[in-house]
Design an enzyme around this catalytic site. Sequence first.
Site, PDB file in Angstrom:
ATOM      1  N   LYS A 105       3.004  10.199  10.132  1.00  0.00           N
ATOM      2  CA  LYS A 105       2.742   9.662   8.784  1.00  0.00           C
ATOM      3  C   LYS A 105       1.460  10.311   8.267  1.00  0.00           C
ATOM      4  O   LYS A 105       0.406  10.138   8.879  1.00  0.00           O
ATOM      5  CB  LYS A 105       2.561   8.146   8.920  1.00  0.00           C
TER       6      LYS A 105
ATOM      7  N   GLU B 238      -3.500   8.947  -1.513  1.00  0.00           N
ATOM      8  CA  GLU B 238      -2.778   9.824  -0.594  1.00  0.00           C
ATOM      9  C   GLU B 238      -1.751  10.677  -1.310  1.00  0.00           C
ATOM     10  O   GLU B 238      -0.892  11.285  -0.677  1.00  0.00           O
ATOM     11  CB  GLU B 238      -2.113   9.000   0.514  1.00  0.00           C
TER      12      GLU B 238
ATOM     13  N   ASP C 168       4.266   0.274   4.218  1.00  0.00           N
ATOM     14  CA  ASP C 168       3.042  -0.204   4.861  1.00  0.00           C
ATOM     15  C   ASP C 168       2.465  -1.258   3.931  1.00  0.00           C
ATOM     16  O   ASP C 168       1.933  -0.943   2.869  1.00  0.00           O
ATOM     17  CB  ASP C 168       2.032   0.930   5.082  1.00  0.00           C
TER      18      ASP C 168
ATOM     19  N   LYS D 297      -4.010   6.224  15.411  1.00  0.00           N
ATOM     20  CA  LYS D 297      -5.015   6.885  14.570  1.00  0.00           C
ATOM     21  C   LYS D 297      -6.227   7.148  15.459  1.00  0.00           C
ATOM     22  O   LYS D 297      -6.946   6.199  15.806  1.00  0.00           O
ATOM     23  CB  LYS D 297      -5.442   5.971  13.426  1.00  0.00           C
TER      24      LYS D 297
ATOM     25  N   GLN E  82       0.798  -1.236   0.000  1.00  0.00           N
ATOM     26  CA  GLN E  82       0.000   0.000   0.000  1.00  0.00           C
ATOM     27  C   GLN E  82       0.831   1.288   0.000  1.00  0.00           C
ATOM     28  O   GLN E  82       0.525   2.215  -0.742  1.00  0.00           O
ATOM     29  CB  GLN E  82      -0.912  -0.024   1.219  1.00  0.00           C
TER      30      GLN E  82
ATOM     31  N   ARG F 196      -5.380   9.246   7.891  1.00  0.00           N
ATOM     32  CA  ARG F 196      -6.093   8.199   7.161  1.00  0.00           C
ATOM     33  C   ARG F 196      -6.000   8.497   5.669  1.00  0.00           C
ATOM     34  O   ARG F 196      -5.591   9.590   5.271  1.00  0.00           O
ATOM     35  CB  ARG F 196      -7.574   8.145   7.564  1.00  0.00           C
ATOM     36  N   SER F 197      -6.445   7.540   4.860  1.00  0.00           N
ATOM     37  CA  SER F 197      -6.387   7.785   3.413  1.00  0.00           C
ATOM     38  C   SER F 197      -7.433   8.815   2.972  1.00  0.00           C
ATOM     39  O   SER F 197      -7.226   9.532   2.003  1.00  0.00           O
ATOM     40  CB  SER F 197      -6.545   6.480   2.642  1.00  0.00           C
TER      41      SER F 197
ATOM     42  N   ASP G 199      -0.727  -1.578  12.766  1.00  0.00           N
ATOM     43  CA  ASP G 199      -1.802  -0.617  12.468  1.00  0.00           C
ATOM     44  C   ASP G 199      -3.136  -1.346  12.624  1.00  0.00           C
ATOM     45  O   ASP G 199      -3.750  -1.307  13.702  1.00  0.00           O
ATOM     46  CB  ASP G 199      -1.599  -0.064  11.057  1.00  0.00           C
TER      47      ASP G 199
ATOM     48  N   GLU H   3       5.192  -1.665   8.239  1.00  0.00           N
ATOM     49  CA  GLU H   3       3.901  -1.635   8.942  1.00  0.00           C
ATOM     50  C   GLU H   3       3.008  -2.778   8.451  1.00  0.00           C
ATOM     51  O   GLU H   3       3.004  -3.086   7.256  1.00  0.00           O
ATOM     52  CB  GLU H   3       3.245  -0.280   8.651  1.00  0.00           C
TER      53      GLU H   3
HETATM   54  C1  2PG Z   1      -2.928   3.012   6.707  1.00  0.00           C
HETATM   55  C2  2PG Z   1      -3.777   4.199   6.298  1.00  0.00           C
HETATM   56  C3  2PG Z   1      -2.955   5.388   5.900  1.00  0.00           C
HETATM   57  P1  2PG Z   1      -6.269   3.865   5.623  1.00  0.00           P
HETATM   58  O1  2PG Z   1      -3.199   1.869   6.334  1.00  0.00           O
HETATM   59  O2  2PG Z   1      -1.989   3.202   7.457  1.00  0.00           O
HETATM   60  O3  2PG Z   1      -1.984   5.061   4.921  1.00  0.00           O
HETATM   61  O4  2PG Z   1      -4.698   3.856   5.300  1.00  0.00           O
HETATM   62  O5  2PG Z   1      -6.594   5.180   6.185  1.00  0.00           O
HETATM   63  O6  2PG Z   1      -6.950   3.576   4.317  1.00  0.00           O
HETATM   64  O7  2PG Z   1      -6.479   2.749   6.630  1.00  0.00           O
HETATM   65 MG    MG Z   2      -1.498   1.008   7.668  1.00  0.00          MG
END
Ligand code: 2PG
Ligand code: MG
Length: 416
Positions: A379, A198, A235, A328, A156, A357-358, A305, A278
């Site tokens: 991040k 992103e 990640d 987060k 990702q 977040r994305s 995560d 990650e």
């Molecule tokens: C992640 C986030 C940010 P998402 O996986 O760390 O890159 O993605 O907000 O889609 O979970």
């Molecule tokens: Mg992640």
Amino acid sequence: MARILDVKGRRVWDSRGRATVEAEVTVGRGTTRLATGRAIAPVGASTGSREAKSLDASGAVRNINGLIRDALRSLSASDQKAVDERLIELDGSSDKSRLGANAMVAVSLACAHADAASEKIPLWKRLAGNARVALPVPQIQIFGGGAHARARVDIQDYMVVPIGAGSFAEALEWTAQIYAAAGARLAKKGTLQGVADEGGYWPAFKTNEEALTELVGAIADAGLEPGVDVGIALDVAATQLYRSGRYHLALENRTLAAADMQAMYLRWLERYPIVSIEDPFAENDAPAMQAFTKAAGDKVQIVGDDFFVTSADRVRSANGACNAVLLKPNQIGTLTETFACREAAKETGYRAIVSARSGETEDVSIVHLAVGWGVGQLKVGSFSRSERMAKWNEGLRIEEALGAKALPFPRKLFKK
Ligand code: 2PG
Ligand code: MG
């Protein structure tokens, strides 16, 4: 002491053009309004199954303007813990599904902003108190894939970490050069297909490893030394790749057992200057996460995560899995619970990284959390698109405001 006079919710739009929720908290003394704080809930795409549940934006707004407003009015805005506990109690569910994690996180953060504003200080200062703080080392996405780019590459986020930079400002200068160099390389190769969710490039690579060689090339093209000036963070978001006990790398048309994934990572660690990985394994694959941490945890930062979902309890029961945790706020629902996870990480000797977040907006609260709590890493996605740049630019303003009072930029984090 400022008290909450009013709470208001509003439907707004995120970086993917999807509805989300904004909260405004007004605080004051008696009936005199002193300040208003505002925050917007972000939205993830590669979400962990144990994340707190958000409601659709309209439902979240209704809850803010009804139940939450009624419950919070007249509480002290300075007592964040009491405000968050009231929210948690009012929600009453195990996964925040009654009020909605998006409603709760927006209100929780807006309250913190309002309280800071009532004292005429920025949020980072309110959180830091008398402690000296530093700017965080950024992880900045250069190539995007996975759930953020229709799985064009399986992994990702391919990110850079300016491990040798002397300041936040210098880290961003270097990143700008690398981002430009990477774009030029891809354009030349004919593999540039736009940008992912992103802001990182959406590349047409043939293998996942090709992104690593291109990233090292872009760092060198920018006149920087890979592994000395700039490291690489990945990640994998491996929950997205996991089906029936195996990891599916669609780009390479193969499926791997956890042991093969581990072997691949260990090979990459030898070949590329990777400083952080990650979610290398899925949220439910604790044995693989533990085995990998045992094998490589002394060489590389291994971040949970989806694996931890910002839960202090999950960090405390990690049992040797990972050595760092992503924070987060919307994964858990309130500022107080996010801070508790940060404290759990400290207790267990894990590092922490505050993360966006994305699906994001102009909201820059997370930069204040990273600085104010002294988290050390941040991040927020790539080096383009204003929902990302707003956060990097906020970091620059804070660095300037701190001036000589700042602790040294934590570049020793990744020094061998
Ligand atoms: C992640 C986030 C940010 P998402 O996986 O760390 O890159 O993605 O907000 O889609 O979970
Ligand atoms: Mg992640």
